[in-house]
Design an enzyme around this catalytic site. Structure first.
Site, PDB file in Angstrom:
ATOM      1  N   HIS A 154       7.951   3.696  -9.114  1.00 27.26           N
ATOM      2  CA  HIS A 154       9.224   3.143  -9.570  1.00 27.26           C
ATOM      3  C   HIS A 154      10.323   3.995  -8.941  1.00 27.26           C
ATOM      4  CE1 HIS A 154      12.094   0.955 -11.737  1.00 27.26           C
ATOM      5  NE2 HIS A 154      11.635   1.039 -12.965  1.00 27.26           N
ATOM      6  N   THR A 207      15.905  -2.147 -16.016  1.00 29.22           N
ATOM      7  CA  THR A 207      15.894  -2.263 -14.559  1.00 29.22           C
ATOM      8  C   THR A 207      16.500  -3.585 -14.101  1.00 29.22           C
ATOM      9  OG1 THR A 207      13.900  -0.891 -14.460  1.00 29.22           O
ATOM     10  CG2 THR A 207      14.452  -2.156 -12.497  1.00 29.22           C
TER      11      THR A 207
END
Length: 579
Positions: free
Chosen positions: A413, A337
């Site tokens: 997320h 990420t």
């Protein structure tokens, strides 16, 4: 041509003519209403027989030949749009097909092979001809049917549109009325702003002529295709041909940098996010997946496709976010990420500043709210990860810049869910109609929490496979159930696998357990290996948000259905689109 092909192969109606006759045809192209190609396969054995049927196979070669003519200056893209789309629709009174379009690459040069990929003919009269321009993607009624030589839909998906009526056309929610601002830069750098009302917009592939340079605009699939029937006149024609110069669309509302040279115009947006008036995400926090609408997902995925092609073809896109700065704030460890967000920002020409728990004033007692508020004053966007659920949303309340949730503990997320759905779409060709099985630590896995919620925008069936102490939280299952999505729970991966189209594996998250003993009782229950993969469909995809521990054997990596590394790569393209 007749000499090289021979008498039998060259048999066609109308017959092959002289070069002077060919030139006369080009000179009078304005009188031609429609282009057509023979649909019969004309097998090579038939063409070489004593009674050779007249005709050429042309379904796969017609478009690249026409695109070559555009590159050579003999035709324009407006000619192709009229003669291959608008005029045939008028002549045969065909209905509009919502969310149906093609994308072409105008720059790719290639040689037509002796035998084309899909035609049953087994030959082509154009073999050995050098062409410039090719088909990149076909989207048929919202489903990706073809991408770069790969057919993704099953036989039988086609429909006879002649039998459609106004009562059984697919229903799509139309976009809101939009007033667009198109900004052009002239040679001395001054800007001229043009305002266009919605009804006069030239939608997908519309052209703006300015001197000898023609600027093509692409407004995104939904904005063009949902207006059905489309209002048209001789002065404002819409288009179903989505021209991408190297698949790079430029939406109205962006400043355009036009580079001329040997290649086609390279259109590089250097202003606001493409089509921001349509997707409605500009300057908004990205905190939960429940904020998205289906049309917004398609707009993001379409843009991700563009960036993916641009990166792979090494096209310059580093002016899009030039001068912009992103704050990367991670109070919890991250590889994919954090790195993909940074890579996304830098590939678009922006810069990144970093902060984490070990190097920030958090060690001095500063709150996350204060840290974010300070860092946002230095930057244009904040990407934040925090181990406490809800912490990102609370910090966003004090931030004057857009905040993107990069994961908040066991909460959500959202960007991972976006790239997961994008990957499913890329691997399978559609999301609708699939059975998606989530495996592992579903209790603590923020990725599956967000993904399950996002999938409710599609017609899917979700299966859960997990230890009893790590089942999907009730609030997530209740949300999914309210959306009318079927959910099934399994204790055996082997039982759930045979009907699975997408297998979403997750690790057992050691850091979320209170004791080592509890963790050890949960690991190793679900391990995907080559033997288990023999029970899976031949056409399916294995996804994993990564990192993996022992839940996927490394021996599965070589299986073409293993998509988790492609999934990780897609994360960069989706985050580029989001930024």
């Amino acid at each position: 041509d007749k000499i090289s092909l021979g008498e039998k192969k060259s048999e066609v109606r109308p017959v092959l003519v002289t070069e002077d006759d060919q030139q006369a045809l080009w000179d009078n192209m304005d009188y031609i209403d429609s282009f057509a190609t023979d649909h019969a396969p004309h097998l090579i054995a038939e063409k070489l027989s004593d009674k050779a049927p007249p005709g050429f196979p042309g379904l796969e070669t017609m478009l690249p030949l026409m695109l070559t003519a555009v590159n050579d200056g003999r035709l324009t893209l407006e000619d192709l749009e009229d003669k291959m789309y608008h005029n045939p629709r008028r002549i045969f009174n065909l209905p509009e097909q919502p969310d149906t379009y093609i994308e072409v690459d105008m720059d790719k040069s290639w040689i037509i092979p002796e035998k084309t990929q899909f035609s049953k003919a087994g030959w082509t009269p154009f073999a050995g001809m050098k062409v410039k321009g090719c088909l990149h993607k076909v989207v048929l009624r919202g489903e990706v049917a073809f991408v770069d030589g790969k057919l993704l839909i099953k036989p039988g998906y086609g429909q006879d549109v002649r039998v459609w009526s106004a009562n059984n056309l697919p229903l799509f929610k139309p976009p809101p009325a939009i007033k667009r601002h198109v900004v052009h830069e002239d040679e001395v750098g001054q800007q001229q702003q043009l305002q266009q009302p919605q009804q006069q917009l030239l939608h997908r592939g519309a052209a703006v002529s300015e001197g000898s340079s023609r600027v093509r605009l692409d407004s995104g699939r939904y904005e063009a295709d949902l207006l059905s029937p489309r209002a048209r006149d001789d002065h404002a024609k819409t288009s179903e041909l989505s021209l991408h110069t190297g698949h790079t669309p430029v939406s109205a509302g962006s400043k355009l940098h036009v580079e001329t040279g040997d290649s086609k115009l390279l259109l590089t947006p250097i202003g606001p996010f493409y089509g921001h008036q349509h997707h409605g995400l500009n300057n908004h926090h990205i905190l939960k997946v429940t904020m998205f609408e289906r049309a917004q997902l398609n707009a993001l995925f379409n843009l991700a496709d563009t960036f993916k092609a641009s990166v792979r073809n090494e096209r310059h896109i580093d002016t899009i976010l030039r001068g912009k700065v992103m704050a990367s704030i991670f109070y919890e460890v991250s590889t994919r990420t954090a790195c993909s967000f940074s890579a996304a920002m830098e590939r678009l020409g922006g810069r990144v500043i970093y902060s984490d728990e070990s190097s920030s004033s958090n060690k001095k007692g500063e709150t996350i709210e204060d840290s974010v508020q300070v860092l946002s004053s230095y930057t244009d966007v904040v990407v934040l990860r925090h181990p406490v659920p809800g912490a990102v949303s609370r910090a966003a309340q004090f931030c004057k810049r857009p905040v993107i949730n990069a994961g908040d503990g066991v909460g959500e997320h959202p960007t991972q869910a976006l790239l997961d759905v994008y990957t499913i779409r890329e691997e399978i060709g559609t999301v609708n109609g699939l059975t998606i099985t989530m495996v592992g630590d579903l209790l603590n896995g923020r990725t599956v929490h967000s993904l399950a919620k996002l999938l409710t925008m599609y017609n899917v069936r979700i299966r859960y496979v997990s230890p009893r102490n790590l089942q999907m939280p009730d609030d997530v299952k209740q949300y999914v159930a309210k959306k009318g999505i079927q959910q099934d729970e399994f204790e055996s991966l082997e039982d759930a696998l045979p009907e699975t189209d997408v297998l979403y594996m997750t690790r057992i998250q050691k850091e979320r357990f209170q004791s080592q003993a509890e963790y050890k009782t949960s690991i190793g229950q679900y391990v995907l290996n080559p033997h288990l993969m023999t029970k899976a469909k031949k056409r399916m995809a294995v996804l994993h948000p990564l990192p993996r521990n022992e839940e996927i054997s490394v021996d599965v990596d070589s299986d073409p259905r293993a998509a988790y590394f492609r999934q990780a790569e897609n994360g960069m393209y989706v985050r580029m689109a989001l930024l």
